[in-house]
Design a protein around this motif. Structure first.
Motif, PDB file in Angstrom:
ATOM      1  N   TYR A  10       0.874  -1.171   0.000  1.00 16.35           N
ATOM      2  CA  TYR A  10       0.000   0.000   0.000  1.00 16.35           C
ATOM      3  C   TYR A  10       0.911   1.220   0.000  1.00 16.35           C
ATOM      4  O   TYR A  10       1.722   1.389   0.912  1.00 16.35           O
ATOM      5  CB  TYR A  10      -0.891   0.039   1.246  1.00 16.35           C
TER       6      TYR A  10
ATOM      7  N   HIS B 290      -0.522   4.584   4.456  1.00 21.21           N
ATOM      8  CA  HIS B 290      -1.824   4.490   3.785  1.00 21.21           C
ATOM      9  C   HIS B 290      -2.875   4.060   4.810  1.00 21.21           C
ATOM     10  O   HIS B 290      -2.582   3.325   5.747  1.00 21.21           O
ATOM     11  CB  HIS B 290      -1.719   3.462   2.656  1.00 21.21           C
TER      12      HIS B 290
ATOM     13  N   LYS C 152      -5.029   1.885   4.798  1.00 22.67           N
ATOM     14  CA  LYS C 152      -5.196   0.432   4.911  1.00 22.67           C
ATOM     15  C   LYS C 152      -3.951  -0.254   5.470  1.00 22.67           C
ATOM     16  O   LYS C 152      -3.929  -1.479   5.593  1.00 22.67           O
ATOM     17  CB  LYS C 152      -5.544  -0.159   3.553  1.00 22.67           C
TER      18      LYS C 152
END
Length: 301
Positions: A99, A220, A222
Motif C-alpha cells: 500500500y 496508507h 489500509k
C-alpha cells in the motif's frame, strides 16, 4: 504485572499453546535488544519455533533494508510485514502485497507539518530507499544518537550509514512520483511530536501511529500492523487463534488487539498496550521474547 497476565497463563493453557502455528513479532523494543541486535537467546528461541514446525515472521515499522541487517546477522531469514503493514515481503525482499502513499497525499502530509519544518526531520521510505527532508545538523544528531545502534564505528563507517539516506527538499522529492510506503516525522522534542499529531491525523486517508515518543509514522489508511498481520494470516491459510504476536509500542496495539491465540506485550511496553494484551512478558533487554517462546514450547510437549 498482574497475575492474570503472567507467563504462567501460557504454561497453564496447553491446548491453546499447542494450536499456535505462527509467531509474529515487532522488532525494536521487542525482538531486538537495547543495542539493536537479536540476542543469542532470542535467536535460539526462533530456531526452537522452526524445529517445532511453527512459522516465524516479523511485523515492523522498519523498511526491508533497515530490518534485514539484524535478522541476517542472527542467521534469520523470514517473511516480513514491513513499514507498519505498508508492504509484505518474503525473506529475500520479494514484495507480496503493498500500500503506497499517493504523491498528492505526501504533499498534504508535508503541508500539515510545514509550521514546524525547521525543527523536524521527515523521513520518506520509498522503493528506492530513504529520503530525508531536514536541516543537516539536526538530522545527523538525531540519527547518530537515536537511530543507529550504539557501537564502535570508524568515521568512514559512520559516514557510510549517513549516506544511505538521501537528503532532498520538498520540491525535489515531490517532483517525481516515487513509490512511498511511509512518511516518518522525527524530533527529540516530544512536545513538538504531540503538537503535530492533530494536523497529521486531519490529513485524512492515512494511518498515524508511533513506535517511539519521538516519532509519528504515517502510512496508507489500509496499512497498519493489525491489518497487515490479519491479511498475512489469512493469506497463509491460518486462523487468528493459531497466532502468537509480540509488541511494545503504540503502533503494535492494532496487532495485539486482534483475537489471537496469544497476544504478548513486552515488559517495557506502555500501559495502554499492556491493557490490550493477554500476557505480559519481560522487557526486550531481558529477552522477554525468548522467555515467552520458551514457555510456549514447553507447554506443547
Amino acid at each position: 504485572m498482574t497475575e492474570q497476565k503472567s507467563l504462567e497463563r501460557i504454561a497453564q493453557d496447553k491446548d491453546r499453546s499447542r494450536r499456535i502455528r505462527l509467531v509474529a513479532t515487532d522488532m525494536d523494543g521487542s525482538f531486538l535488544d537495547g543495542s539493536g541486535r537479536v540476542s543469542e537467546r532470542n535467536a535460539r528461541a526462533v530456531k526452537g519455533l522452526l524445529q517445532a514446525g511453527i512459522k516465524f515472521a516479523v511485523c515492523t515499522g522498519r523498511s526491508f533494508r533497515e530490518a534485514k541487517g539484524p535478522l541476517l546477522e542472527a542467521g534469520i531469514c523470514c517473511d516480513m510485514i514491513a513499514m507498519n503493514g505498508a508492504a509484505v515481503l518474503d525473506g529475500s525482499g520479494g514484495v507480496k502485497r503493498e500500500y503506497v502513499l499517493a504523491r498528492e497525499k505526501l504533499g498534504e502530509i508535508l503541508d500539515a507539518v510545514e509550521p514546524w519544518k525547521d525543527r523536524l526531520i521527515v523521513q520518506m521510505v520509498t522503493g528506492e530507499g530513504e529520503y530525508i527532508l531536514a536541516e543537516e545538523t539536526l538530522f545527523r544528531h538525531f540519527f547518530s544518537t537515536r537511530i543507529f545502534p550504539e557501537r564502535e564505528r570508524s568515521p568512514e563507517e559512520e559516514e557510510a550509514l549517513f549516506q544511505a539516506y538521501r537528503r532532498v527538499d520538498r520540491e525535489e522529492f515531490l517532483k517525481k512520483d516515487r513509490k512511498c510506503f511511509k512518511a516518518v516525522t522525527l524530533s527529540e522534542d516530544t512536545q513538538l511530536i504531540k503538537d503535530i499529531k492533530g494536523p497529521l491525523t486531519a490529513v485524512g486517508g492515512v494511518c498515524v501511529a508511533a513506535s517511539f515518543p519521538t516519532n509519528w509514522e504515517v502510512t496508507h489508511e489500509k496499512a497498519s500492523k493489525g491489518a497487515g498481520l490479519k491479511a498475512y494470516i489469512e493469506e497463509s491459510g491460518l486462523k487468528l487463534w493459531e497466532v502468537m504476536a509480540f509488541g511494545d509500542g503504540d503502533n503494535d496495539r492494532t496487532m495485539l488487539s486482534l483475537p489471537l491465540g496469544w497476544s504478548v506485550a513486552m515488559g517495557n511496553g506502555g500501559e495502554y498496550l499492556k491493557e490490550a494484551a493477554q500476557v505480559i512478558t519481560g522487557a526486550n533487554t531481558e529477552d522477554g521474547f525468548a522467555q515467552a517462546v520458551e514457555v510456549l514450547l514447553a507447554g506443547r510437549k
